[in-house]
Design a protein around this motif. Structure first.
Motif, PDB file in Angstrom:
ATOM      1  N   ALA A  27      -3.000   6.049  -3.386  1.00 30.76           N
ATOM      2  CA  ALA A  27      -4.026   7.082  -3.267  1.00 30.76           C
ATOM      3  C   ALA A  27      -5.237   6.614  -2.463  1.00 30.76           C
ATOM      4  O   ALA A  27      -5.799   7.386  -1.677  1.00 30.76           O
ATOM      5  CB  ALA A  27      -4.465   7.544  -4.658  1.00 30.76           C
ATOM      6  N   THR A  28      -5.619   5.375  -2.615  1.00 32.25           N
ATOM      7  CA  THR A  28      -6.802   4.865  -1.904  1.00 32.25           C
ATOM      8  C   THR A  28      -6.537   4.576  -0.434  1.00 32.25           C
ATOM      9  O   THR A  28      -7.474   4.307   0.320  1.00 32.25           O
ATOM     10  CB  THR A  28      -7.322   3.576  -2.563  1.00 32.25           C
ATOM     11  OG1 THR A  28      -6.280   2.591  -2.534  1.00 32.25           O
ATOM     12  CG2 THR A  28      -7.761   3.833  -3.996  1.00 32.25           C
ATOM     13  N   LYS A  29      -5.280   4.643  -0.011  1.00 26.72           N
ATOM     14  CA  LYS A  29      -4.928   4.319   1.373  1.00 26.72           C
ATOM     15  C   LYS A  29      -4.426   5.531   2.155  1.00 26.72           C
ATOM     16  O   LYS A  29      -4.034   5.415   3.315  1.00 26.72           O
ATOM     17  CB  LYS A  29      -3.853   3.223   1.408  1.00 26.72           C
ATOM     18  CG  LYS A  29      -4.249   1.943   0.698  1.00 26.72           C
ATOM     19  CD  LYS A  29      -5.437   1.269   1.345  1.00 26.72           C
ATOM     20  CE  LYS A  29      -5.745  -0.051   0.652  1.00 26.72           C
ATOM     21  NZ  LYS A  29      -6.936  -0.686   1.170  1.00 26.72           N
ATOM     22  N   GLN A  30      -4.451   6.705   1.531  1.00 28.53           N
ATOM     23  CA  GLN A  30      -3.981   7.903   2.217  1.00 28.53           C
ATOM     24  C   GLN A  30      -4.969   8.326   3.295  1.00 28.53           C
ATOM     25  O   GLN A  30      -6.151   8.005   3.237  1.00 28.53           O
ATOM     26  CB  GLN A  30      -3.750   9.026   1.208  1.00 28.53           C
ATOM     27  CG  GLN A  30      -2.600   8.710   0.280  1.00 28.53           C
ATOM     28  CD  GLN A  30      -2.398   9.768  -0.787  1.00 28.53           C
ATOM     29  OE1 GLN A  30      -3.077  10.788  -0.829  1.00 28.53           O
ATOM     30  NE2 GLN A  30      -1.446   9.519  -1.675  1.00 28.53           N
ATOM     31  N   HIS A  31      -4.466   9.033   4.290  1.00 27.10           N
ATOM     32  CA  HIS A  31      -5.262   9.570   5.407  1.00 27.10           C
ATOM     33  C   HIS A  31      -5.811   8.460   6.305  1.00 27.10           C
ATOM     34  O   HIS A  31      -6.882   8.594   6.882  1.00 27.10           O
ATOM     35  CB  HIS A  31      -6.386  10.479   4.902  1.00 27.10           C
ATOM     36  CG  HIS A  31      -5.911  11.505   3.924  1.00 27.10           C
ATOM     37  ND1 HIS A  31      -5.084  12.540   4.281  1.00 27.10           N
ATOM     38  CD2 HIS A  31      -6.123  11.635   2.592  1.00 27.10           C
ATOM     39  CE1 HIS A  31      -4.805  13.275   3.217  1.00 27.10           C
ATOM     40  NE2 HIS A  31      -5.415  12.746   2.186  1.00 27.10           N
ATOM     41  N   HIS A  32      -5.044   7.374   6.406  1.00 28.61           N
ATOM     42  CA  HIS A  32      -5.417   6.272   7.290  1.00 28.61           C
ATOM     43  C   HIS A  32      -4.308   5.966   8.304  1.00 28.61           C
ATOM     44  O   HIS A  32      -4.274   4.874   8.861  1.00 28.61           O
ATOM     45  CB  HIS A  32      -5.726   5.012   6.472  1.00 28.61           C
ATOM     46  CG  HIS A  32      -6.966   5.106   5.666  1.00 28.61           C
ATOM     47  ND1 HIS A  32      -6.991   5.526   4.348  1.00 28.61           N
ATOM     48  CD2 HIS A  32      -8.257   4.858   6.002  1.00 28.61           C
ATOM     49  CE1 HIS A  32      -8.223   5.518   3.905  1.00 28.61           C
ATOM     50  NE2 HIS A  32      -9.020   5.127   4.881  1.00 28.61           N
ATOM     51  N   GLY A  33      -3.385   6.905   8.513  1.00 30.12           N
ATOM     52  CA  GLY A  33      -2.330   6.716   9.509  1.00 30.12           C
ATOM     53  C   GLY A  33      -1.116   5.962   9.008  1.00 30.12           C
ATOM     54  O   GLY A  33      -0.199   5.688   9.789  1.00 30.12           O
ATOM     55  N   VAL A  39       0.814  -1.215   0.000  1.00 36.61           N
ATOM     56  CA  VAL A  39       0.000   0.000   0.000  1.00 36.61           C
ATOM     57  C   VAL A  39       0.847   1.265   0.000  1.00 36.61           C
ATOM     58  O   VAL A  39       0.318   2.370   0.000  1.00 36.61           O
ATOM     59  CB  VAL A  39      -0.984   0.014   1.190  1.00 36.61           C
ATOM     60  CG1 VAL A  39      -1.971  -1.135   1.075  1.00 36.61           C
ATOM     61  CG2 VAL A  39      -0.241  -0.018   2.517  1.00 36.61           C
ATOM     62  N   GLY A  40       2.151   1.097  -0.008  1.00 33.65           N
ATOM     63  CA  GLY A  40       3.042   2.240  -0.027  1.00 33.65           C
ATOM     64  C   GLY A  40       4.477   1.794   0.132  1.00 33.65           C
ATOM     65  O   GLY A  40       4.772   0.593   0.193  1.00 33.65           O
ATOM     66  N   TRP A  41       5.347   2.785   0.202  1.00 33.25           N
ATOM     67  CA  TRP A  41       6.754   2.504   0.437  1.00 33.25           C
ATOM     68  C   TRP A  41       7.405   3.702   1.109  1.00 33.25           C
ATOM     69  O   TRP A  41       6.913   4.828   1.031  1.00 33.25           O
ATOM     70  CB  TRP A  41       7.483   2.120  -0.851  1.00 33.25           C
ATOM     71  CG  TRP A  41       7.401   3.108  -1.980  1.00 33.25           C
ATOM     72  CD1 TRP A  41       6.419   3.188  -2.936  1.00 33.25           C
ATOM     73  CD2 TRP A  41       8.322   4.163  -2.277  1.00 33.25           C
ATOM     74  NE1 TRP A  41       6.677   4.218  -3.802  1.00 33.25           N
ATOM     75  CE2 TRP A  41       7.844   4.822  -3.438  1.00 33.25           C
ATOM     76  CE3 TRP A  41       9.508   4.603  -1.697  1.00 33.25           C
ATOM     77  CZ2 TRP A  41       8.509   5.905  -4.009  1.00 33.25           C
ATOM     78  CZ3 TRP A  41      10.182   5.680  -2.271  1.00 33.25           C
ATOM     79  CH2 TRP A  41       9.669   6.323  -3.413  1.00 33.25           C
TER      80      TRP A  41
END
Length: 162
Positions: free
Chosen positions: A89-95, A63-65
């Motif tokens: 982008a779909t996982k942003q603002h979730h800590g 979901v990121g790096w």
């Protein structure tokens, strides 16, 4: 959520996540998407013992790096690293960004890193706030150094000593 050293076969997903940031004009000065081929040399420069790149896993999905890269490429800066964090982008603002910084901070001592720099566009208020939350301070402001879509953008360098 877990952090694992990225492997060469993760590069396509790493590039795809990075390319999601390009059109936002918030997190990269690249103005066009990059290719996997163009990032192979960049990826090969990461070393697990000093300047690593980690994939961020949620369940079995990347979901990121987050990465630590050499700063300025001179031996005297060997204990300084530039941090980059990119979240799908779909996982942003979730800590996930907070978790990434906490993870990196837990690794700096064993990596021999004493200073981390974050290069953040001045208008990227979410990233500015994220790093300031963890004690990063403004160390430099570079006014209007980037031009994208005919607009000038300033770059801030936030830093923290460990």
């Amino acid at each position: 959520m877990r952090f694992e050293l990225a492997q060469a076969n993760d590069l396509a997903i790493i590039v795809a996540i990075y390319n999601q940031a390009v059109p936002t004009r918030l997190a990269t000065a690249d103005t066009e998407p990059v290719s996997v081929a163009s990032r192979k040399e960049w990826f090969a420069a990461f070393t697990p013992d000093h300047y690593p790149i980690w994939k961020i896993m949620l369940d079995d999905e990347i979901v990121g790096w987050v990465s630590l890269e050499a700063f300025y490429g001179r031996p005297a800066y060997g204990k300084t690293a530039e941090i980059s964090i990119y979240i799908a982008a779909t996982k942003q603002h979730h800590g996930i960004g907070k978790a990434a910084i906490q993870f990196v901070e837990s690794q700096v001592k064993q990596l021999g890193i004493t200073t981390i720099l974050a290069f953040i566009f001045a208008h990227n208020l979410p990233s500015q706030g994220l790093f300031k939350h963890f004690g990063f301070e403004p160390w430099a402001h570079l006014p209007d150094v980037a031009i994208m879509d005919g607009n000038d953008y300033s770059l801030d360098i936030l830093g923290k000593k460990y």
